[in-house]
Design an enzyme around this catalytic site. Structure first.
Site, mmCIF file in Angstrom:
data_model
loop_
_atom_site.group_PDB
_atom_site.id
_atom_site.type_symbol
_atom_site.label_atom_id
_atom_site.label_comp_id
_atom_site.label_asym_id
_atom_site.label_seq_id
_atom_site.Cartn_x
_atom_site.Cartn_y
_atom_site.Cartn_z
ATOM 1 N N GLU A 16 0.844 -1.207 0.000
ATOM 2 C CA GLU A 16 0.000 0.000 0.000
ATOM 3 C C GLU A 16 0.874 1.250 0.000
ATOM 4 O O GLU A 16 0.629 2.208 -0.748
ATOM 5 C CB GLU A 16 -0.882 0.035 1.267
ATOM 6 C CG GLU A 16 -2.178 -0.705 1.167
ATOM 7 C CD GLU A 16 -3.041 -0.485 2.405
ATOM 8 O OE1 GLU A 16 -4.170 -0.976 2.397
ATOM 9 O OE2 GLU A 16 -2.575 0.157 3.378
ATOM 10 N N LEU A 17 1.876 1.228 0.841
ATOM 11 C CA LEU A 17 2.744 2.390 0.988
ATOM 12 C C LEU A 17 3.463 2.723 -0.317
ATOM 13 O O LEU A 17 3.610 3.893 -0.684
ATOM 14 C CB LEU A 17 3.760 2.138 2.112
ATOM 15 C CG LEU A 17 4.711 3.290 2.432
ATOM 16 C CD1 LEU A 17 3.945 4.538 2.870
ATOM 17 C CD2 LEU A 17 5.712 2.872 3.516
#
Length: 1057
Positions: A89-90
């Site tokens: 996600e990051l």
């Protein structure tokens, strides 16, 4: 409404306001839930991935959600790197950031940013574990993403006092990023910040779960604007909010049944809050059903009827906790009916002059000051608007862009005509009045604006106007105000009222009731065009008119006639008559010499004709049952007052400066309601007026009266007797001491000031003379509960003669305070002071010629002789009370015996001049502290001591020059404190500070402050009750920046067992 506005604000490429990236097990149950709640309360659309089944890699749905979010919040917690899902996600979030598609905010929750950046500590160990088995490409992407996100200035949980503040800060910053900052539409509105600050302060101090603020004020003053600014500032904190504008103009007036109107109002309220037009409201409990669990901000603007707030009055819980309700209205009574008190009502006030000019200039010139050459014109138009923001806006907008010549041409129109927009706004409240209230409004607008309330009530008593109730209604609806006892109506409201009357007369010719225009009045009084419908005629401000002999012949309904100062009334002959229905006759500088024969005066309430030409009024007796005020002041030709025996309602008789008046009519003795008689300057009056026992005030200054007679004892209600400059006054009856209600007595037979109006009927007229004249003194006695009863004597008679005669009998045995003022006349205090057996306080401050103090009562608790710089002697019997407070500040001539007496007598405290600590204080030091070495011995729990501190002034304080001795309190006292420490076996005990009062010093010279007190070293330690001490240390401080402690001394007295 807020949520919908936020939703519509999203560009077509954004589906979400915020994407949240987090590691669930770390934060889901606590911190995350509060973050979600706060973001939701702001109306933000947030994507949460906690419902998506997580795996090793994120799916396309999540990638799209990240890319379609305007902002991302990365919540970095200790176990964040244990999840490859979070790391993937990051990576996507950082990609979006680099593409300028997204703003990223970082929260370091219980992790160090350096551990994130360098992948060290526990955070780094978990990261390394997650990297096992991953390709170099994946590990490199994760590592770079962590370094990038750690480089973003974020929020550190360890730096915040509590999580709630952190969460609110994050949510607020998200709103700012999204562009939802509070509106600045009204930032330039003059005075708005101060208003909003005061309203918010009222909200803060409210303790209720649901806070309510009422904003009340007249039409056009800026209530809606103020409420709009408040709403704009508060609404970002409320998911559910609405501003219901102009409620009174949006709903018809109820005719009997207001149920359907209430349903419509609730439907509009709910529709706006939830941004849905299909909400059904079938009963009055619907709003409570939908809102009772929600935090709501509601503004109800321009409420003018009870039905609009009735349901709210029944139950505040119709909205949830932390809700705020704002109501704007012109009707204060509505707010009071809701149970709102001072902390719940904000009263709008008119802007002050320079603010009004700024408001006007903003609309007229686009800036807060006038263009060159327009200064005086701008000031004049601002005055025409009467400081009403609506009028300032409308007039400024109308004149904007015009040349100076056009402004000058427009001024006459602005003076005489009310703009339609202003009139329509002001007319709302007038239209809502009942018929009687409208009539009363028009009476004030056309005639009584500026009148004293009492006068207005008197003149309109026994009419159908219901004045008492009507005034209250008009004031509650902000149509008038009562200021300093006078009825005040705003200039534009007054102009509206007069235009209403003119329009009524145009529709019904001959029906004009009030005449205020010079031309109209001239037509009526000079050309016999009068009609029987005229109720009032008023002419002010230096106009000149011609009055026909029979001018008032047909005015059978005329009740109020008012010719003000500087109005020139020309009459070729005396008047035939005045209308019998007259209630008010105010005619300054009346040229008549003979009273109209055809005028009964049977309804006359106020006859006020100062500076008239009359030598006398009428012969014989007239029935004047309604007459309350009779004023012929400064009528220099007047020789005789008519028979007033049938003026049974007379309350005030004012005849000052009637220099040729030979006598007062004996008939005033029948005026059993007379409470005020003023005849100063009537030098031919020789006898004390024979008034009834109803009298409260007698002003007999500069008369020829020789005696205050024994029968004065009958005037038991008398409060003020003023007889200054009565040069023939020789005898004062001792019976004057029997007047229990007397508050002010001024007696002098000496012309110690010029004959001047300023000194009449003014109890403060000769304040300055008490300080400057040898002969004039003042004595003040206070007694009763909290010493609130006061008796004051001012005189130039010898104090030893007049004071014993006049001392009120009631004060002789009561606990009293006695004050004597005379700077340069009195040398000794009269012996009659000894008769005051309850004397508690004696104040002879600034009696600069006073030489000696006689024996004084043992009851005395305070003796203030500050500034008595001639004082030498004090009787030893005067200082017998150990609780007495002594102030001999600036008494430099005290003899040695007096000084020693003050220094050695037992007292609460004493102040006197001195340059060194007296030797009988056995322990001394040249600073503010001293240490006493003791032969080791046990001390009991408490010791008394006497202390002396040497004080020196640092610089002159502003208060030192304050000559107003009437005010006692904080300005006359300052503070000092001391602390005592004892040493026992190397340990220090005590040290607590005791606070004491001391008089403020008035000069630069050094003074001694002496006091007695006790100290305890055992209050903090039980063991100290019988402890052996080898050393005591005293520290003295003065809490006055103008003073410093130059030395000190202590004498130990005895133990208190």
């Amino acid at each position: 409404m807020m949520a919908s506005s936020l939703s519509s604000s999203l560009a077509c490429s954004w589906l979400y306001h915020v994407f949240l990236s987090f590691h669930g097990p770390d934060v889901r149950k606590g911190f995350l839930s509060h973050v979600r709640k706060e973001l939701k309360s702001k109306g933000l659309i947030v994507f949460f991935d906690d419902e998506i089944k997580r795996g090793e890699s994120i799916d396309q749905e999540l990638v799209e959600a990240i890319r379609q979010s305007r902002t991302a919040i990365v919540l970095l917690s200790p176990n964040y790197t244990s999840s490859s899902w979070c790391l993937n996600e990051l990576v996507e979030i950082i990609k979006c950031r680099e593409e300028d598609r997204q703003t990223v905010l970082t929260i370091f929750y219980e992790v160090d940013p350096s551990d994130v950046r360098k992948q060290t500590g526990v955070f780094g160990k978990l990261f390394k574990k997650t990297c096992v088995g991953k390709t170099e490409k994946v590990k490199k992407a994760w590592k770079q993403a962590l370094e990038d996100v750690a480089g973003i200035a974020g929020y550190h949980s360890s730096n915040c006092a509590n999580e709630a503040d952190l969460i609110k800060k994050v949510a607020s910053d998200v709103m700012a990023v999204l562009g939802f900052t509070p509106s600045k539409d009204f930032d330039d509105f003059v005075g708005i910040r101060a208003r909003i600050t005061e309203i918010k302060s009222k909200l803060i101090i409210q303790s209720e779960e649901v806070k309510v603020i009422g904003v009340v004020g007249p039409a056009g003053i800026g209530k809606t604007t103020t409420a709009r600014v408040l709403y704009n500032q508060l609404s970002p904190d409320f998911q559910f909010n609405t501003f219901l504008e102009n409620i009174r103009g949006s709903y018809e007036k109820p005719c009997g049944n207001d149920y359907q109107l209430k349903l419509r109002l609730q439907k509009n309220l709910l529709s706006q809050i939830f941004n849905k037009g299909d909400i059904e409201v079938l009963h009055l409990g619907r709003a409570q059903e939908m809102l009772s669990d929600k935090k709501v901000l509601v503004v109800l603007d321009e409420v003018d009827n009870w039905w609009q707030v009735e349901e709210m009055a029944k139950q505040r819980a119709w909205v949830g906790p932390e809700s705020i309700i704002v109501i704007t209205t012109e009707d204060r009574k509505l707010l009071e009916a809701l149970g709102l008190g001072i902390d719940h009502i904000y009263e709008m006030t008119y802007p002050i002059s320079y603010e009004s000019l700024q408001i006007f200039c903003q609309y007229a010139f686009g800036q807060k000051y006038p263009d060159n050459g327009f200064e005086s014109l701008a000031s004049e138009v601002t005055c025409l608007a009467g400081n009403l923001p609506l009028g300032l806006r409308v007039m400024g907008s109308y004149l904007r862009g015009m040349s100076r010549d056009k402004w000058i041409e427009a001024l006459p129109w602005l003076r005489s005509t009310l703009d339609r927009e202003i009139e329509s706004t002001l007319r709302f409240s007038y239209n809502a009045l009942r018929d009687n209230e409208r009539t009363l409004f028009l009476h004030i607008a056309c005639f009584f604006d500026g009148f004293k309330v009492d006068s207005f009530k008197r003149c309109c008593a026994n009419s159908s106007l219901e004045v008492n109730h009507g005034l209250e209604v008009l004031a509650q609806k902000s149509l008038i105000s009562i200021e300093k006892g006078r009825v005040k109506m705003h200039r534009l409201l007054r102009q509206m009222g007069r235009e209403i009357v003119k329009k009524q007369s145009m529709e019904n010719p001959g029906k004009l009731q009030f005449l205020t225009d010079k031309k109209e009045i001239s037509d009526v009084l000079d050309e016999d065009t009068a009609t029987g419908n005229v109720l009032g005629i008023q002419l002010r401000w230096g106009e000149k008119i011609q009055i026909n002999r029979s001018a008032f012949q047909g005015m059978n309904n005329l009740q109020f006639l008012y010719f003000e100062s500087f109005t020139t009334t020309c009459i070729s002959e005396d008047l035939d008559c005045l209308p019998d229905n007259l209630r008010l006759l105010y005619w300054r500088m009346c040229p008549l010499r003979v009273w109209p024969s055809k005028f009964s005066g049977k309804f006359l309430v106020e006859l006020i004709m100062p500076n008239s030409k009359f030598e006398m009024l009428w012969e014989g007796t007239k029935p004047l049952p309604c007459l309350k005020i009779f004023d012929l002041s400064r009528s220099s030709n007047l020789k005789k007052v008519p028979d007033l025996s049938k003026a049974t309602s007379l309350e005030e008789l004012l005849l000052h400066h009637c220099g040729n008046l030979l006598e007062l009519t004996s008939s005033i003795g029948n005026a059993t309601k007379l409470y005020r008689l003023d005849i100063p300057g009537c030098t031919h009056i020789k006898d004390f007026p024979n008034v009834s026992d109803s009298i409260l005030e007698l002003d007999l200054c500069n008369t020829g009266i020789k005696e205050v007679p024994p029968w004065i004892k009958n005037l038991l209600r008398l409060r003020k007797l003023i007889m200054r400059r009565c040069e023939q006054l020789k005898t004062i009856s001792p019976n004057i001491s029997k007047l229990e209600n007397l508050e002010l007595l001024s007696l002098s037979n000496y012309a110690y000031f010029p004959f001047d109006d300023r000194y009449y009927n003014n109890e403060h007229a000769d304040d300055h003379l008490v300080d400057k004249c040898d002969d004039v003194f003042e004595a003040i006695i206070e007694w009763g509960p909290d010493f609130k009863r006061r008796w004051r004597l001012r005189s130039n008679f010898k104090v030893d003669y007049i004071l014993p005669i006049c001392l009120p009998e009631k004060a002789l045995t009561s606990p009293i305070s006695f004050r004597l003022r005379n700077r340069i006349g009195i040398k000794t205090i009269p012996d009659c002071i000894r008769r005051l057996s309850g004397l508690i306080k004696l104040d002879v401050k600034e009696c600069r010629r006073l030489v000696a103090l006689p024996p004084l009562q043992a009851s005395l608790l305070s003796l203030d002789a500050q500034g008595c710089n001639s004082l030498k002697r004090i009787d030893s019997s005067s200082l017998q009370n150990p609780n007495i407070c002594l102030n001999f500040d600036m008494c430099f001539n005290l003899n040695q015996r007096a000084r020693k007496l003050i220094q050695t007598s037992a007292c609460k405290y004493a102040v006197l001049p001195g340059e060194e600590v007296p030797p009988h204080f056995t322990h001394r030091a040249t600073s503010g502290s001293l240490t006493i070495s003791l032969t080791p011995r046990p001390l009991t729990s408490s010791f008394r001591f006497k202390a002396c501190i040497l004080l020196s002034k640092v610089y002159n304080h502003l208060a030192d020059n304050n000559d107003d001795d009437d005010e006692e309190g904080e300005n006359s006292l300052t503070g000092m404190s001391y602390s005592v420490r004892g040493k026992h076996n190397g340990l220090t005990l005590g040290g607590g500070s005791n606070q004491l009062h001391m008089p403020a010093l008035s000069g630069y010279e050094e003074h001694l402050y002496i006091f007695e007190d006790s100290f305890s070293l055992s209050q903090d330690s039980r063991e100290a009750k019988e402890t052996t001490f080898s050393e005591l240390t005293f520290v003295f401080r003065v809490h006055d920046k103008t003073c410093k402690v130059k030395g000190c001394g202590v004498r130990l007295l005895e133990a208190n067992n």
